[in-house]
Design a protein around this motif. Structure first.
Motif, PDB file in Angstrom:
ATOM      1  N   THR A 138      42.344  33.226  31.930  1.00 43.82           N
ATOM      2  CA  THR A 138      43.653  33.840  32.158  1.00 43.82           C
ATOM      3  C   THR A 138      43.944  34.926  31.132  1.00 43.82           C
ATOM      4  O   THR A 138      44.463  35.994  31.467  1.00 43.82           O
ATOM      5  N   GLN A 139      43.602  34.669  29.874  1.00 43.05           N
ATOM      6  CA  GLN A 139      43.833  35.660  28.826  1.00 43.05           C
ATOM      7  C   GLN A 139      42.953  36.887  29.007  1.00 43.05           C
ATOM      8  O   GLN A 139      43.362  38.004  28.704  1.00 43.05           O
ATOM      9  N   MET A 140      41.742  36.699  29.489  1.00 39.58           N
ATOM     10  CA  MET A 140      40.873  37.847  29.750  1.00 39.58           C
ATOM     11  C   MET A 140      41.464  38.737  30.833  1.00 39.58           C
ATOM     12  O   MET A 140      41.515  39.958  30.702  1.00 39.58           O
ATOM     13  N   THR A 141      41.922  38.143  31.915  1.00 43.61           N
ATOM     14  CA  THR A 141      42.424  38.944  33.031  1.00 43.61           C
ATOM     15  C   THR A 141      43.849  39.436  32.799  1.00 43.61           C
ATOM     16  O   THR A 141      44.294  40.367  33.474  1.00 43.61           O
ATOM     17  N   ALA A 142      44.573  38.826  31.847  1.00 44.92           N
ATOM     18  CA  ALA A 142      45.900  39.342  31.518  1.00 44.92           C
ATOM     19  C   ALA A 142      45.805  40.771  31.008  1.00 44.92           C
ATOM     20  O   ALA A 142      46.702  41.593  31.238  1.00 44.92           O
ATOM     21  N   LEU A 143      44.725  41.082  30.314  1.00 47.68           N
ATOM     22  CA  LEU A 143      44.481  42.457  29.872  1.00 47.68           C
ATOM     23  C   LEU A 143      43.783  43.271  30.962  1.00 47.68           C
ATOM     24  O   LEU A 143      44.096  44.444  31.185  1.00 47.68           O
ATOM     25  N   ARG A 203      43.160  52.127  36.126  1.00 47.96           N
ATOM     26  CA  ARG A 203      41.899  52.770  36.533  1.00 47.96           C
ATOM     27  C   ARG A 203      41.950  53.206  37.991  1.00 47.96           C
ATOM     28  O   ARG A 203      41.437  54.274  38.360  1.00 47.96           O
ATOM     29  N   GLU A 204      42.587  52.380  38.835  1.00 50.78           N
ATOM     30  CA  GLU A 204      42.636  52.668  40.263  1.00 50.78           C
ATOM     31  C   GLU A 204      43.682  53.726  40.606  1.00 50.78           C
ATOM     32  O   GLU A 204      43.464  54.570  41.479  1.00 50.78           O
ATOM     33  N   THR A 205      44.849  53.660  39.934  1.00 53.00           N
ATOM     34  CA  THR A 205      45.975  54.500  40.338  1.00 53.00           C
ATOM     35  C   THR A 205      46.380  55.540  39.297  1.00 53.00           C
ATOM     36  O   THR A 205      47.015  56.539  39.640  1.00 53.00           O
ATOM     37  N   GLY A 206      46.088  55.278  38.020  1.00 55.58           N
ATOM     38  CA  GLY A 206      46.537  56.173  36.967  1.00 55.58           C
ATOM     39  C   GLY A 206      48.021  56.072  36.688  1.00 55.58           C
ATOM     40  O   GLY A 206      48.582  56.877  35.940  1.00 55.58           O
ATOM     41  N   SER A 207      48.690  55.074  37.251  1.00 58.69           N
ATOM     42  CA  SER A 207      50.147  54.940  37.107  1.00 58.69           C
ATOM     43  C   SER A 207      50.490  53.798  36.160  1.00 58.69           C
ATOM     44  O   SER A 207      50.168  52.638  36.435  1.00 58.69           O
ATOM     45  N   ALA A 208      51.167  54.127  35.055  1.00 61.06           N
ATOM     46  CA  ALA A 208      51.593  53.093  34.117  1.00 61.06           C
ATOM     47  C   ALA A 208      52.699  52.229  34.722  1.00 61.06           C
ATOM     48  O   ALA A 208      52.817  51.044  34.402  1.00 61.06           O
ATOM     49  N   VAL A 242      40.877  35.106  21.384  1.00 64.30           N
ATOM     50  CA  VAL A 242      39.548  35.479  21.872  1.00 64.30           C
ATOM     51  C   VAL A 242      39.608  36.151  23.241  1.00 64.30           C
ATOM     52  O   VAL A 242      38.895  37.128  23.497  1.00 64.30           O
ATOM     53  N   GLY A 243      40.456  35.633  24.137  1.00 62.55           N
ATOM     54  CA  GLY A 243      40.459  36.078  25.524  1.00 62.55           C
ATOM     55  C   GLY A 243      40.631  37.572  25.719  1.00 62.55           C
ATOM     56  O   GLY A 243      39.800  38.212  26.390  1.00 62.55           O
ATOM     57  N   PRO A 244      41.694  38.199  25.163  1.00 62.47           N
ATOM     58  CA  PRO A 244      41.871  39.638  25.387  1.00 62.47           C
ATOM     59  C   PRO A 244      40.723  40.476  24.831  1.00 62.47           C
ATOM     60  O   PRO A 244      40.340  41.486  25.444  1.00 62.47           O
ATOM     61  N   LEU A 245      40.165  40.075  23.683  1.00 65.40           N
ATOM     62  CA  LEU A 245      39.043  40.824  23.117  1.00 65.40           C
ATOM     63  C   LEU A 245      37.833  40.775  24.039  1.00 65.40           C
ATOM     64  O   LEU A 245      37.203  41.796  24.332  1.00 65.40           O
ATOM     65  N   VAL A 246      37.499  39.568  24.506  1.00 62.76           N
ATOM     66  CA  VAL A 246      36.352  39.419  25.404  1.00 62.76           C
ATOM     67  C   VAL A 246      36.619  40.111  26.736  1.00 62.76           C
ATOM     68  O   VAL A 246      35.747  40.802  27.288  1.00 62.76           O
ATOM     69  N   LEU A 292      34.343  43.077  28.272  1.00 64.39           N
ATOM     70  CA  LEU A 292      33.682  42.925  29.570  1.00 64.39           C
ATOM     71  C   LEU A 292      34.132  44.008  30.546  1.00 64.39           C
ATOM     72  O   LEU A 292      33.328  44.536  31.326  1.00 64.39           O
ATOM     73  N   PHE A 293      35.420  44.342  30.521  1.00 62.08           N
ATOM     74  CA  PHE A 293      35.930  45.382  31.414  1.00 62.08           C
ATOM     75  C   PHE A 293      35.261  46.721  31.115  1.00 62.08           C
ATOM     76  O   PHE A 293      35.009  47.520  32.035  1.00 62.08           O
ATOM     77  N   GLY A 294      34.981  46.975  29.819  1.00 58.93           N
ATOM     78  CA  GLY A 294      34.308  48.208  29.448  1.00 58.93           C
ATOM     79  C   GLY A 294      32.898  48.300  30.003  1.00 58.93           C
ATOM     80  O   GLY A 294      32.403  49.388  30.298  1.00 58.93           O
ATOM     81  N   VAL A 295      32.238  47.149  30.158  1.00 55.14           N
ATOM     82  CA  VAL A 295      30.892  47.141  30.737  1.00 55.14           C
ATOM     83  C   VAL A 295      30.957  47.342  32.247  1.00 55.14           C
ATOM     84  O   VAL A 295      30.245  48.175  32.813  1.00 55.14           O
ATOM     85  N   HIS A 296      31.814  46.546  32.919  1.00 57.48           N
ATOM     86  CA  HIS A 296      32.035  46.696  34.360  1.00 57.48           C
ATOM     87  C   HIS A 296      33.359  46.015  34.697  1.00 57.48           C
ATOM     88  O   HIS A 296      33.632  44.892  34.246  1.00 57.48           O
TER      89      HIS A 296
END
Length: 453
Positions: A30-35, A43-48, A158-162, A166-170
């Protein structure tokens, strides 16, 4: 579970270990995907604005479904409900994994995933606390709560860092990792042997009486009422405003991430240290002292932040506040779990979480408004004044010192009314819990239910 089995040390308690691991797998995901979710939308829309809508939808869905979720957790077998929630989470996350892998995740799907996650959390949390009380004996509840808090604090570090890495890789990797974590969480819950089935209750499940039973129980006990309203609402609001103001001031209004990052890191470190050391401090025995001490420390911190501009000093002060707040929260939560009747654990837990969550979105908003209107020194002084009022109430109000004893659950007005009704002619007794079920309470993130943070 027999009494000798319940008396084993917590580290040898098989079911508690499985619940702890289940939560670890789920919370890190959950913490990973919260970020990753807002990053995906950006990335998809460019809209904050559209990225920010994720948090709004999630918080709104959580608040709307918290009280009904507690009712459901007090009506069904809690372990089964947890398994269904894990499977539901796994289903929606898998759908998102497929969409991201195919190169396009529609905003509607992302918002649906955020809303579904919040709704599932509303069901899962009360059921988990209900099962934990069946798994953990009362004299070990403080230690168990501390270990759950430590698990959550670690996942938040740990979650947001990981997830970001991971998001940076794919972009699909954090969501795929969450799906794997949810599958492991489901397996752990399935291996738990203990059952927790509340006694059947007559009447409509979602009547006003059922939905407000948790709030009524909290209001009936002066200690719980005072701590939740002052420590849960007032301190959550004040601490949220102070944390956001510190983040803004020490990041030089967003021009430098070093100072603000240090404050955030120290806050997380304080929460983790408090959870790790709480079992040695036995906070459930010192709640009447810890709650006002936390409030006054926050007042002193706000005063110090009004004059210091050194990020390290600010970080250490906020870390001390979060450390003591975490210890006090664990003491309060363990008291809440022990004194709540088994058939009301879900509704009381969801009600406490609901009250504690009501003001959280407004703390940062108020901090930003004060900072813009009064400047750093004035903002911290105003926040300190709000915190001082809360501190004075929990220090001098007799109800804040009247901590309920841990010996037995409290019997409230609804229990007495039900017992009286059963004695009337022509009214059949409610059926007992199924054979082999043990009254109790269980797993979910205490961070979601603990009042002060």
């Amino acid at each position: 579970m027999t009494e000798p089995e319940r008396a084993v040390a917590l580290r040898a308690n098989r079911d508690f270990r499985l619940l702890w691991l289940s939560g670890l797998f789920a919370v890190i995901g959950t913490q990973m995907t919260a970020l990753a979710l807002p990053l995906l939308v950006l990335r998809e829309t460019g809209s904050a604005v559209q990225a920010g809508a994720i948090g709004t939808v999630s918080i709104a869905s959580l608040l709307v479904t918290m009280l009904p979720g507690g009712v459901v957790a007090d009506r069904v077998e809690r372990r089964r409900l947890m398994r269904l929630c894990d499977l539901g989470s796994l289903t929606v996350v898998t759908a998102l994994v497929v969409a991201v892998w195919n190169g396009h995740a529609p905003l509607a799907l992302v918002l649906l995933v955020a809303a579904a996650g919040a709704v599932i959390t509303s069901l899962y949390g009360p059921a988990a606390f209900g099962l934990m009380r069946a798994v953990v004996p009362k004299d070990q509840m403080g230690t168990a709560t501390a270990r759950l808090q430590a698990r959550t604090a670690t996942a938040r570090l740990v979650g947001p860092l990981v997830g970001g890495a991971l998001f940076g890789v794919h972009p699909v990797l954090p969501f795929l990792a969450e799906a794997v974590g949810l599958a492991l969480s489901t397996l752990c819950v399935a291996l738990v042997r203990t059952r927790s089935r509340p006694a059947a209750r007559p009447g409509r499940a979602f009547s006003r009486r059922e939905l407000t039973a948790g709030l009524a129980f909290l209001w009936q006990l002066p200690y719980l009422r005072t701590v939740l309203l002052v420590f849960g609402l007032g301190m959550n609001f004040g601490f949220g405003a102070m944390s956001f103001t510190a983040l803004s001031v020490f990041s030089d209004s967003g021009r430098s991430g070093v100072g603000g990052g240090l404050v955030v890191a120290c806050t997380s470190a304080g929460a983790l240290a408090g959870a790790l050391l709480a079992p040695r401090l036995r906070p459930e025995r010192r709640t009447a002292l810890l709650v006002p001490a936390t409030c006054w420390l926050c007042v002193a911190t706000a005063g110090a932040l009004a004059v210091t501009r050194v990020p390290l000093v600010a970080g250490m002060l906020v870390m001390a506040c979060m450390f003591l707040s975490t210890v006090a929260s664990i003491g309060f939560l363990s008291t809440l779990l022990v004194v709540t009747p088994d058939d009301r654990v879900g509704r009381v837990q969801s009600s406490a979480g609901f009250l504690s969550s009501l003001v959280q979105p407004f703390g940062p908003l108020a901090g930003g408004a004060l900072l813009g209107a009064l400047g750093p020194a004035g903002a911290f002084t105003a926040i300190g004044t709000v915190l001082a009022v809360s501190a004075a109430v929990v220090t001098f109000a007799p109800s804040a010192r009247a901590v309920p004893p841990h010996e037995a659950p409290v019997v409230d007005a609804e229990d007495a009314e039900d017992a009286e009704a059963k004695e009337r002619p022509g009214r059949p007794d409610a059926p007992p819990a199924a054979a082999g079920d043990v009254p109790g309470s269980g797993r979910a993130d205490p961070a979601a239910a603990a009042p002060p943070h």
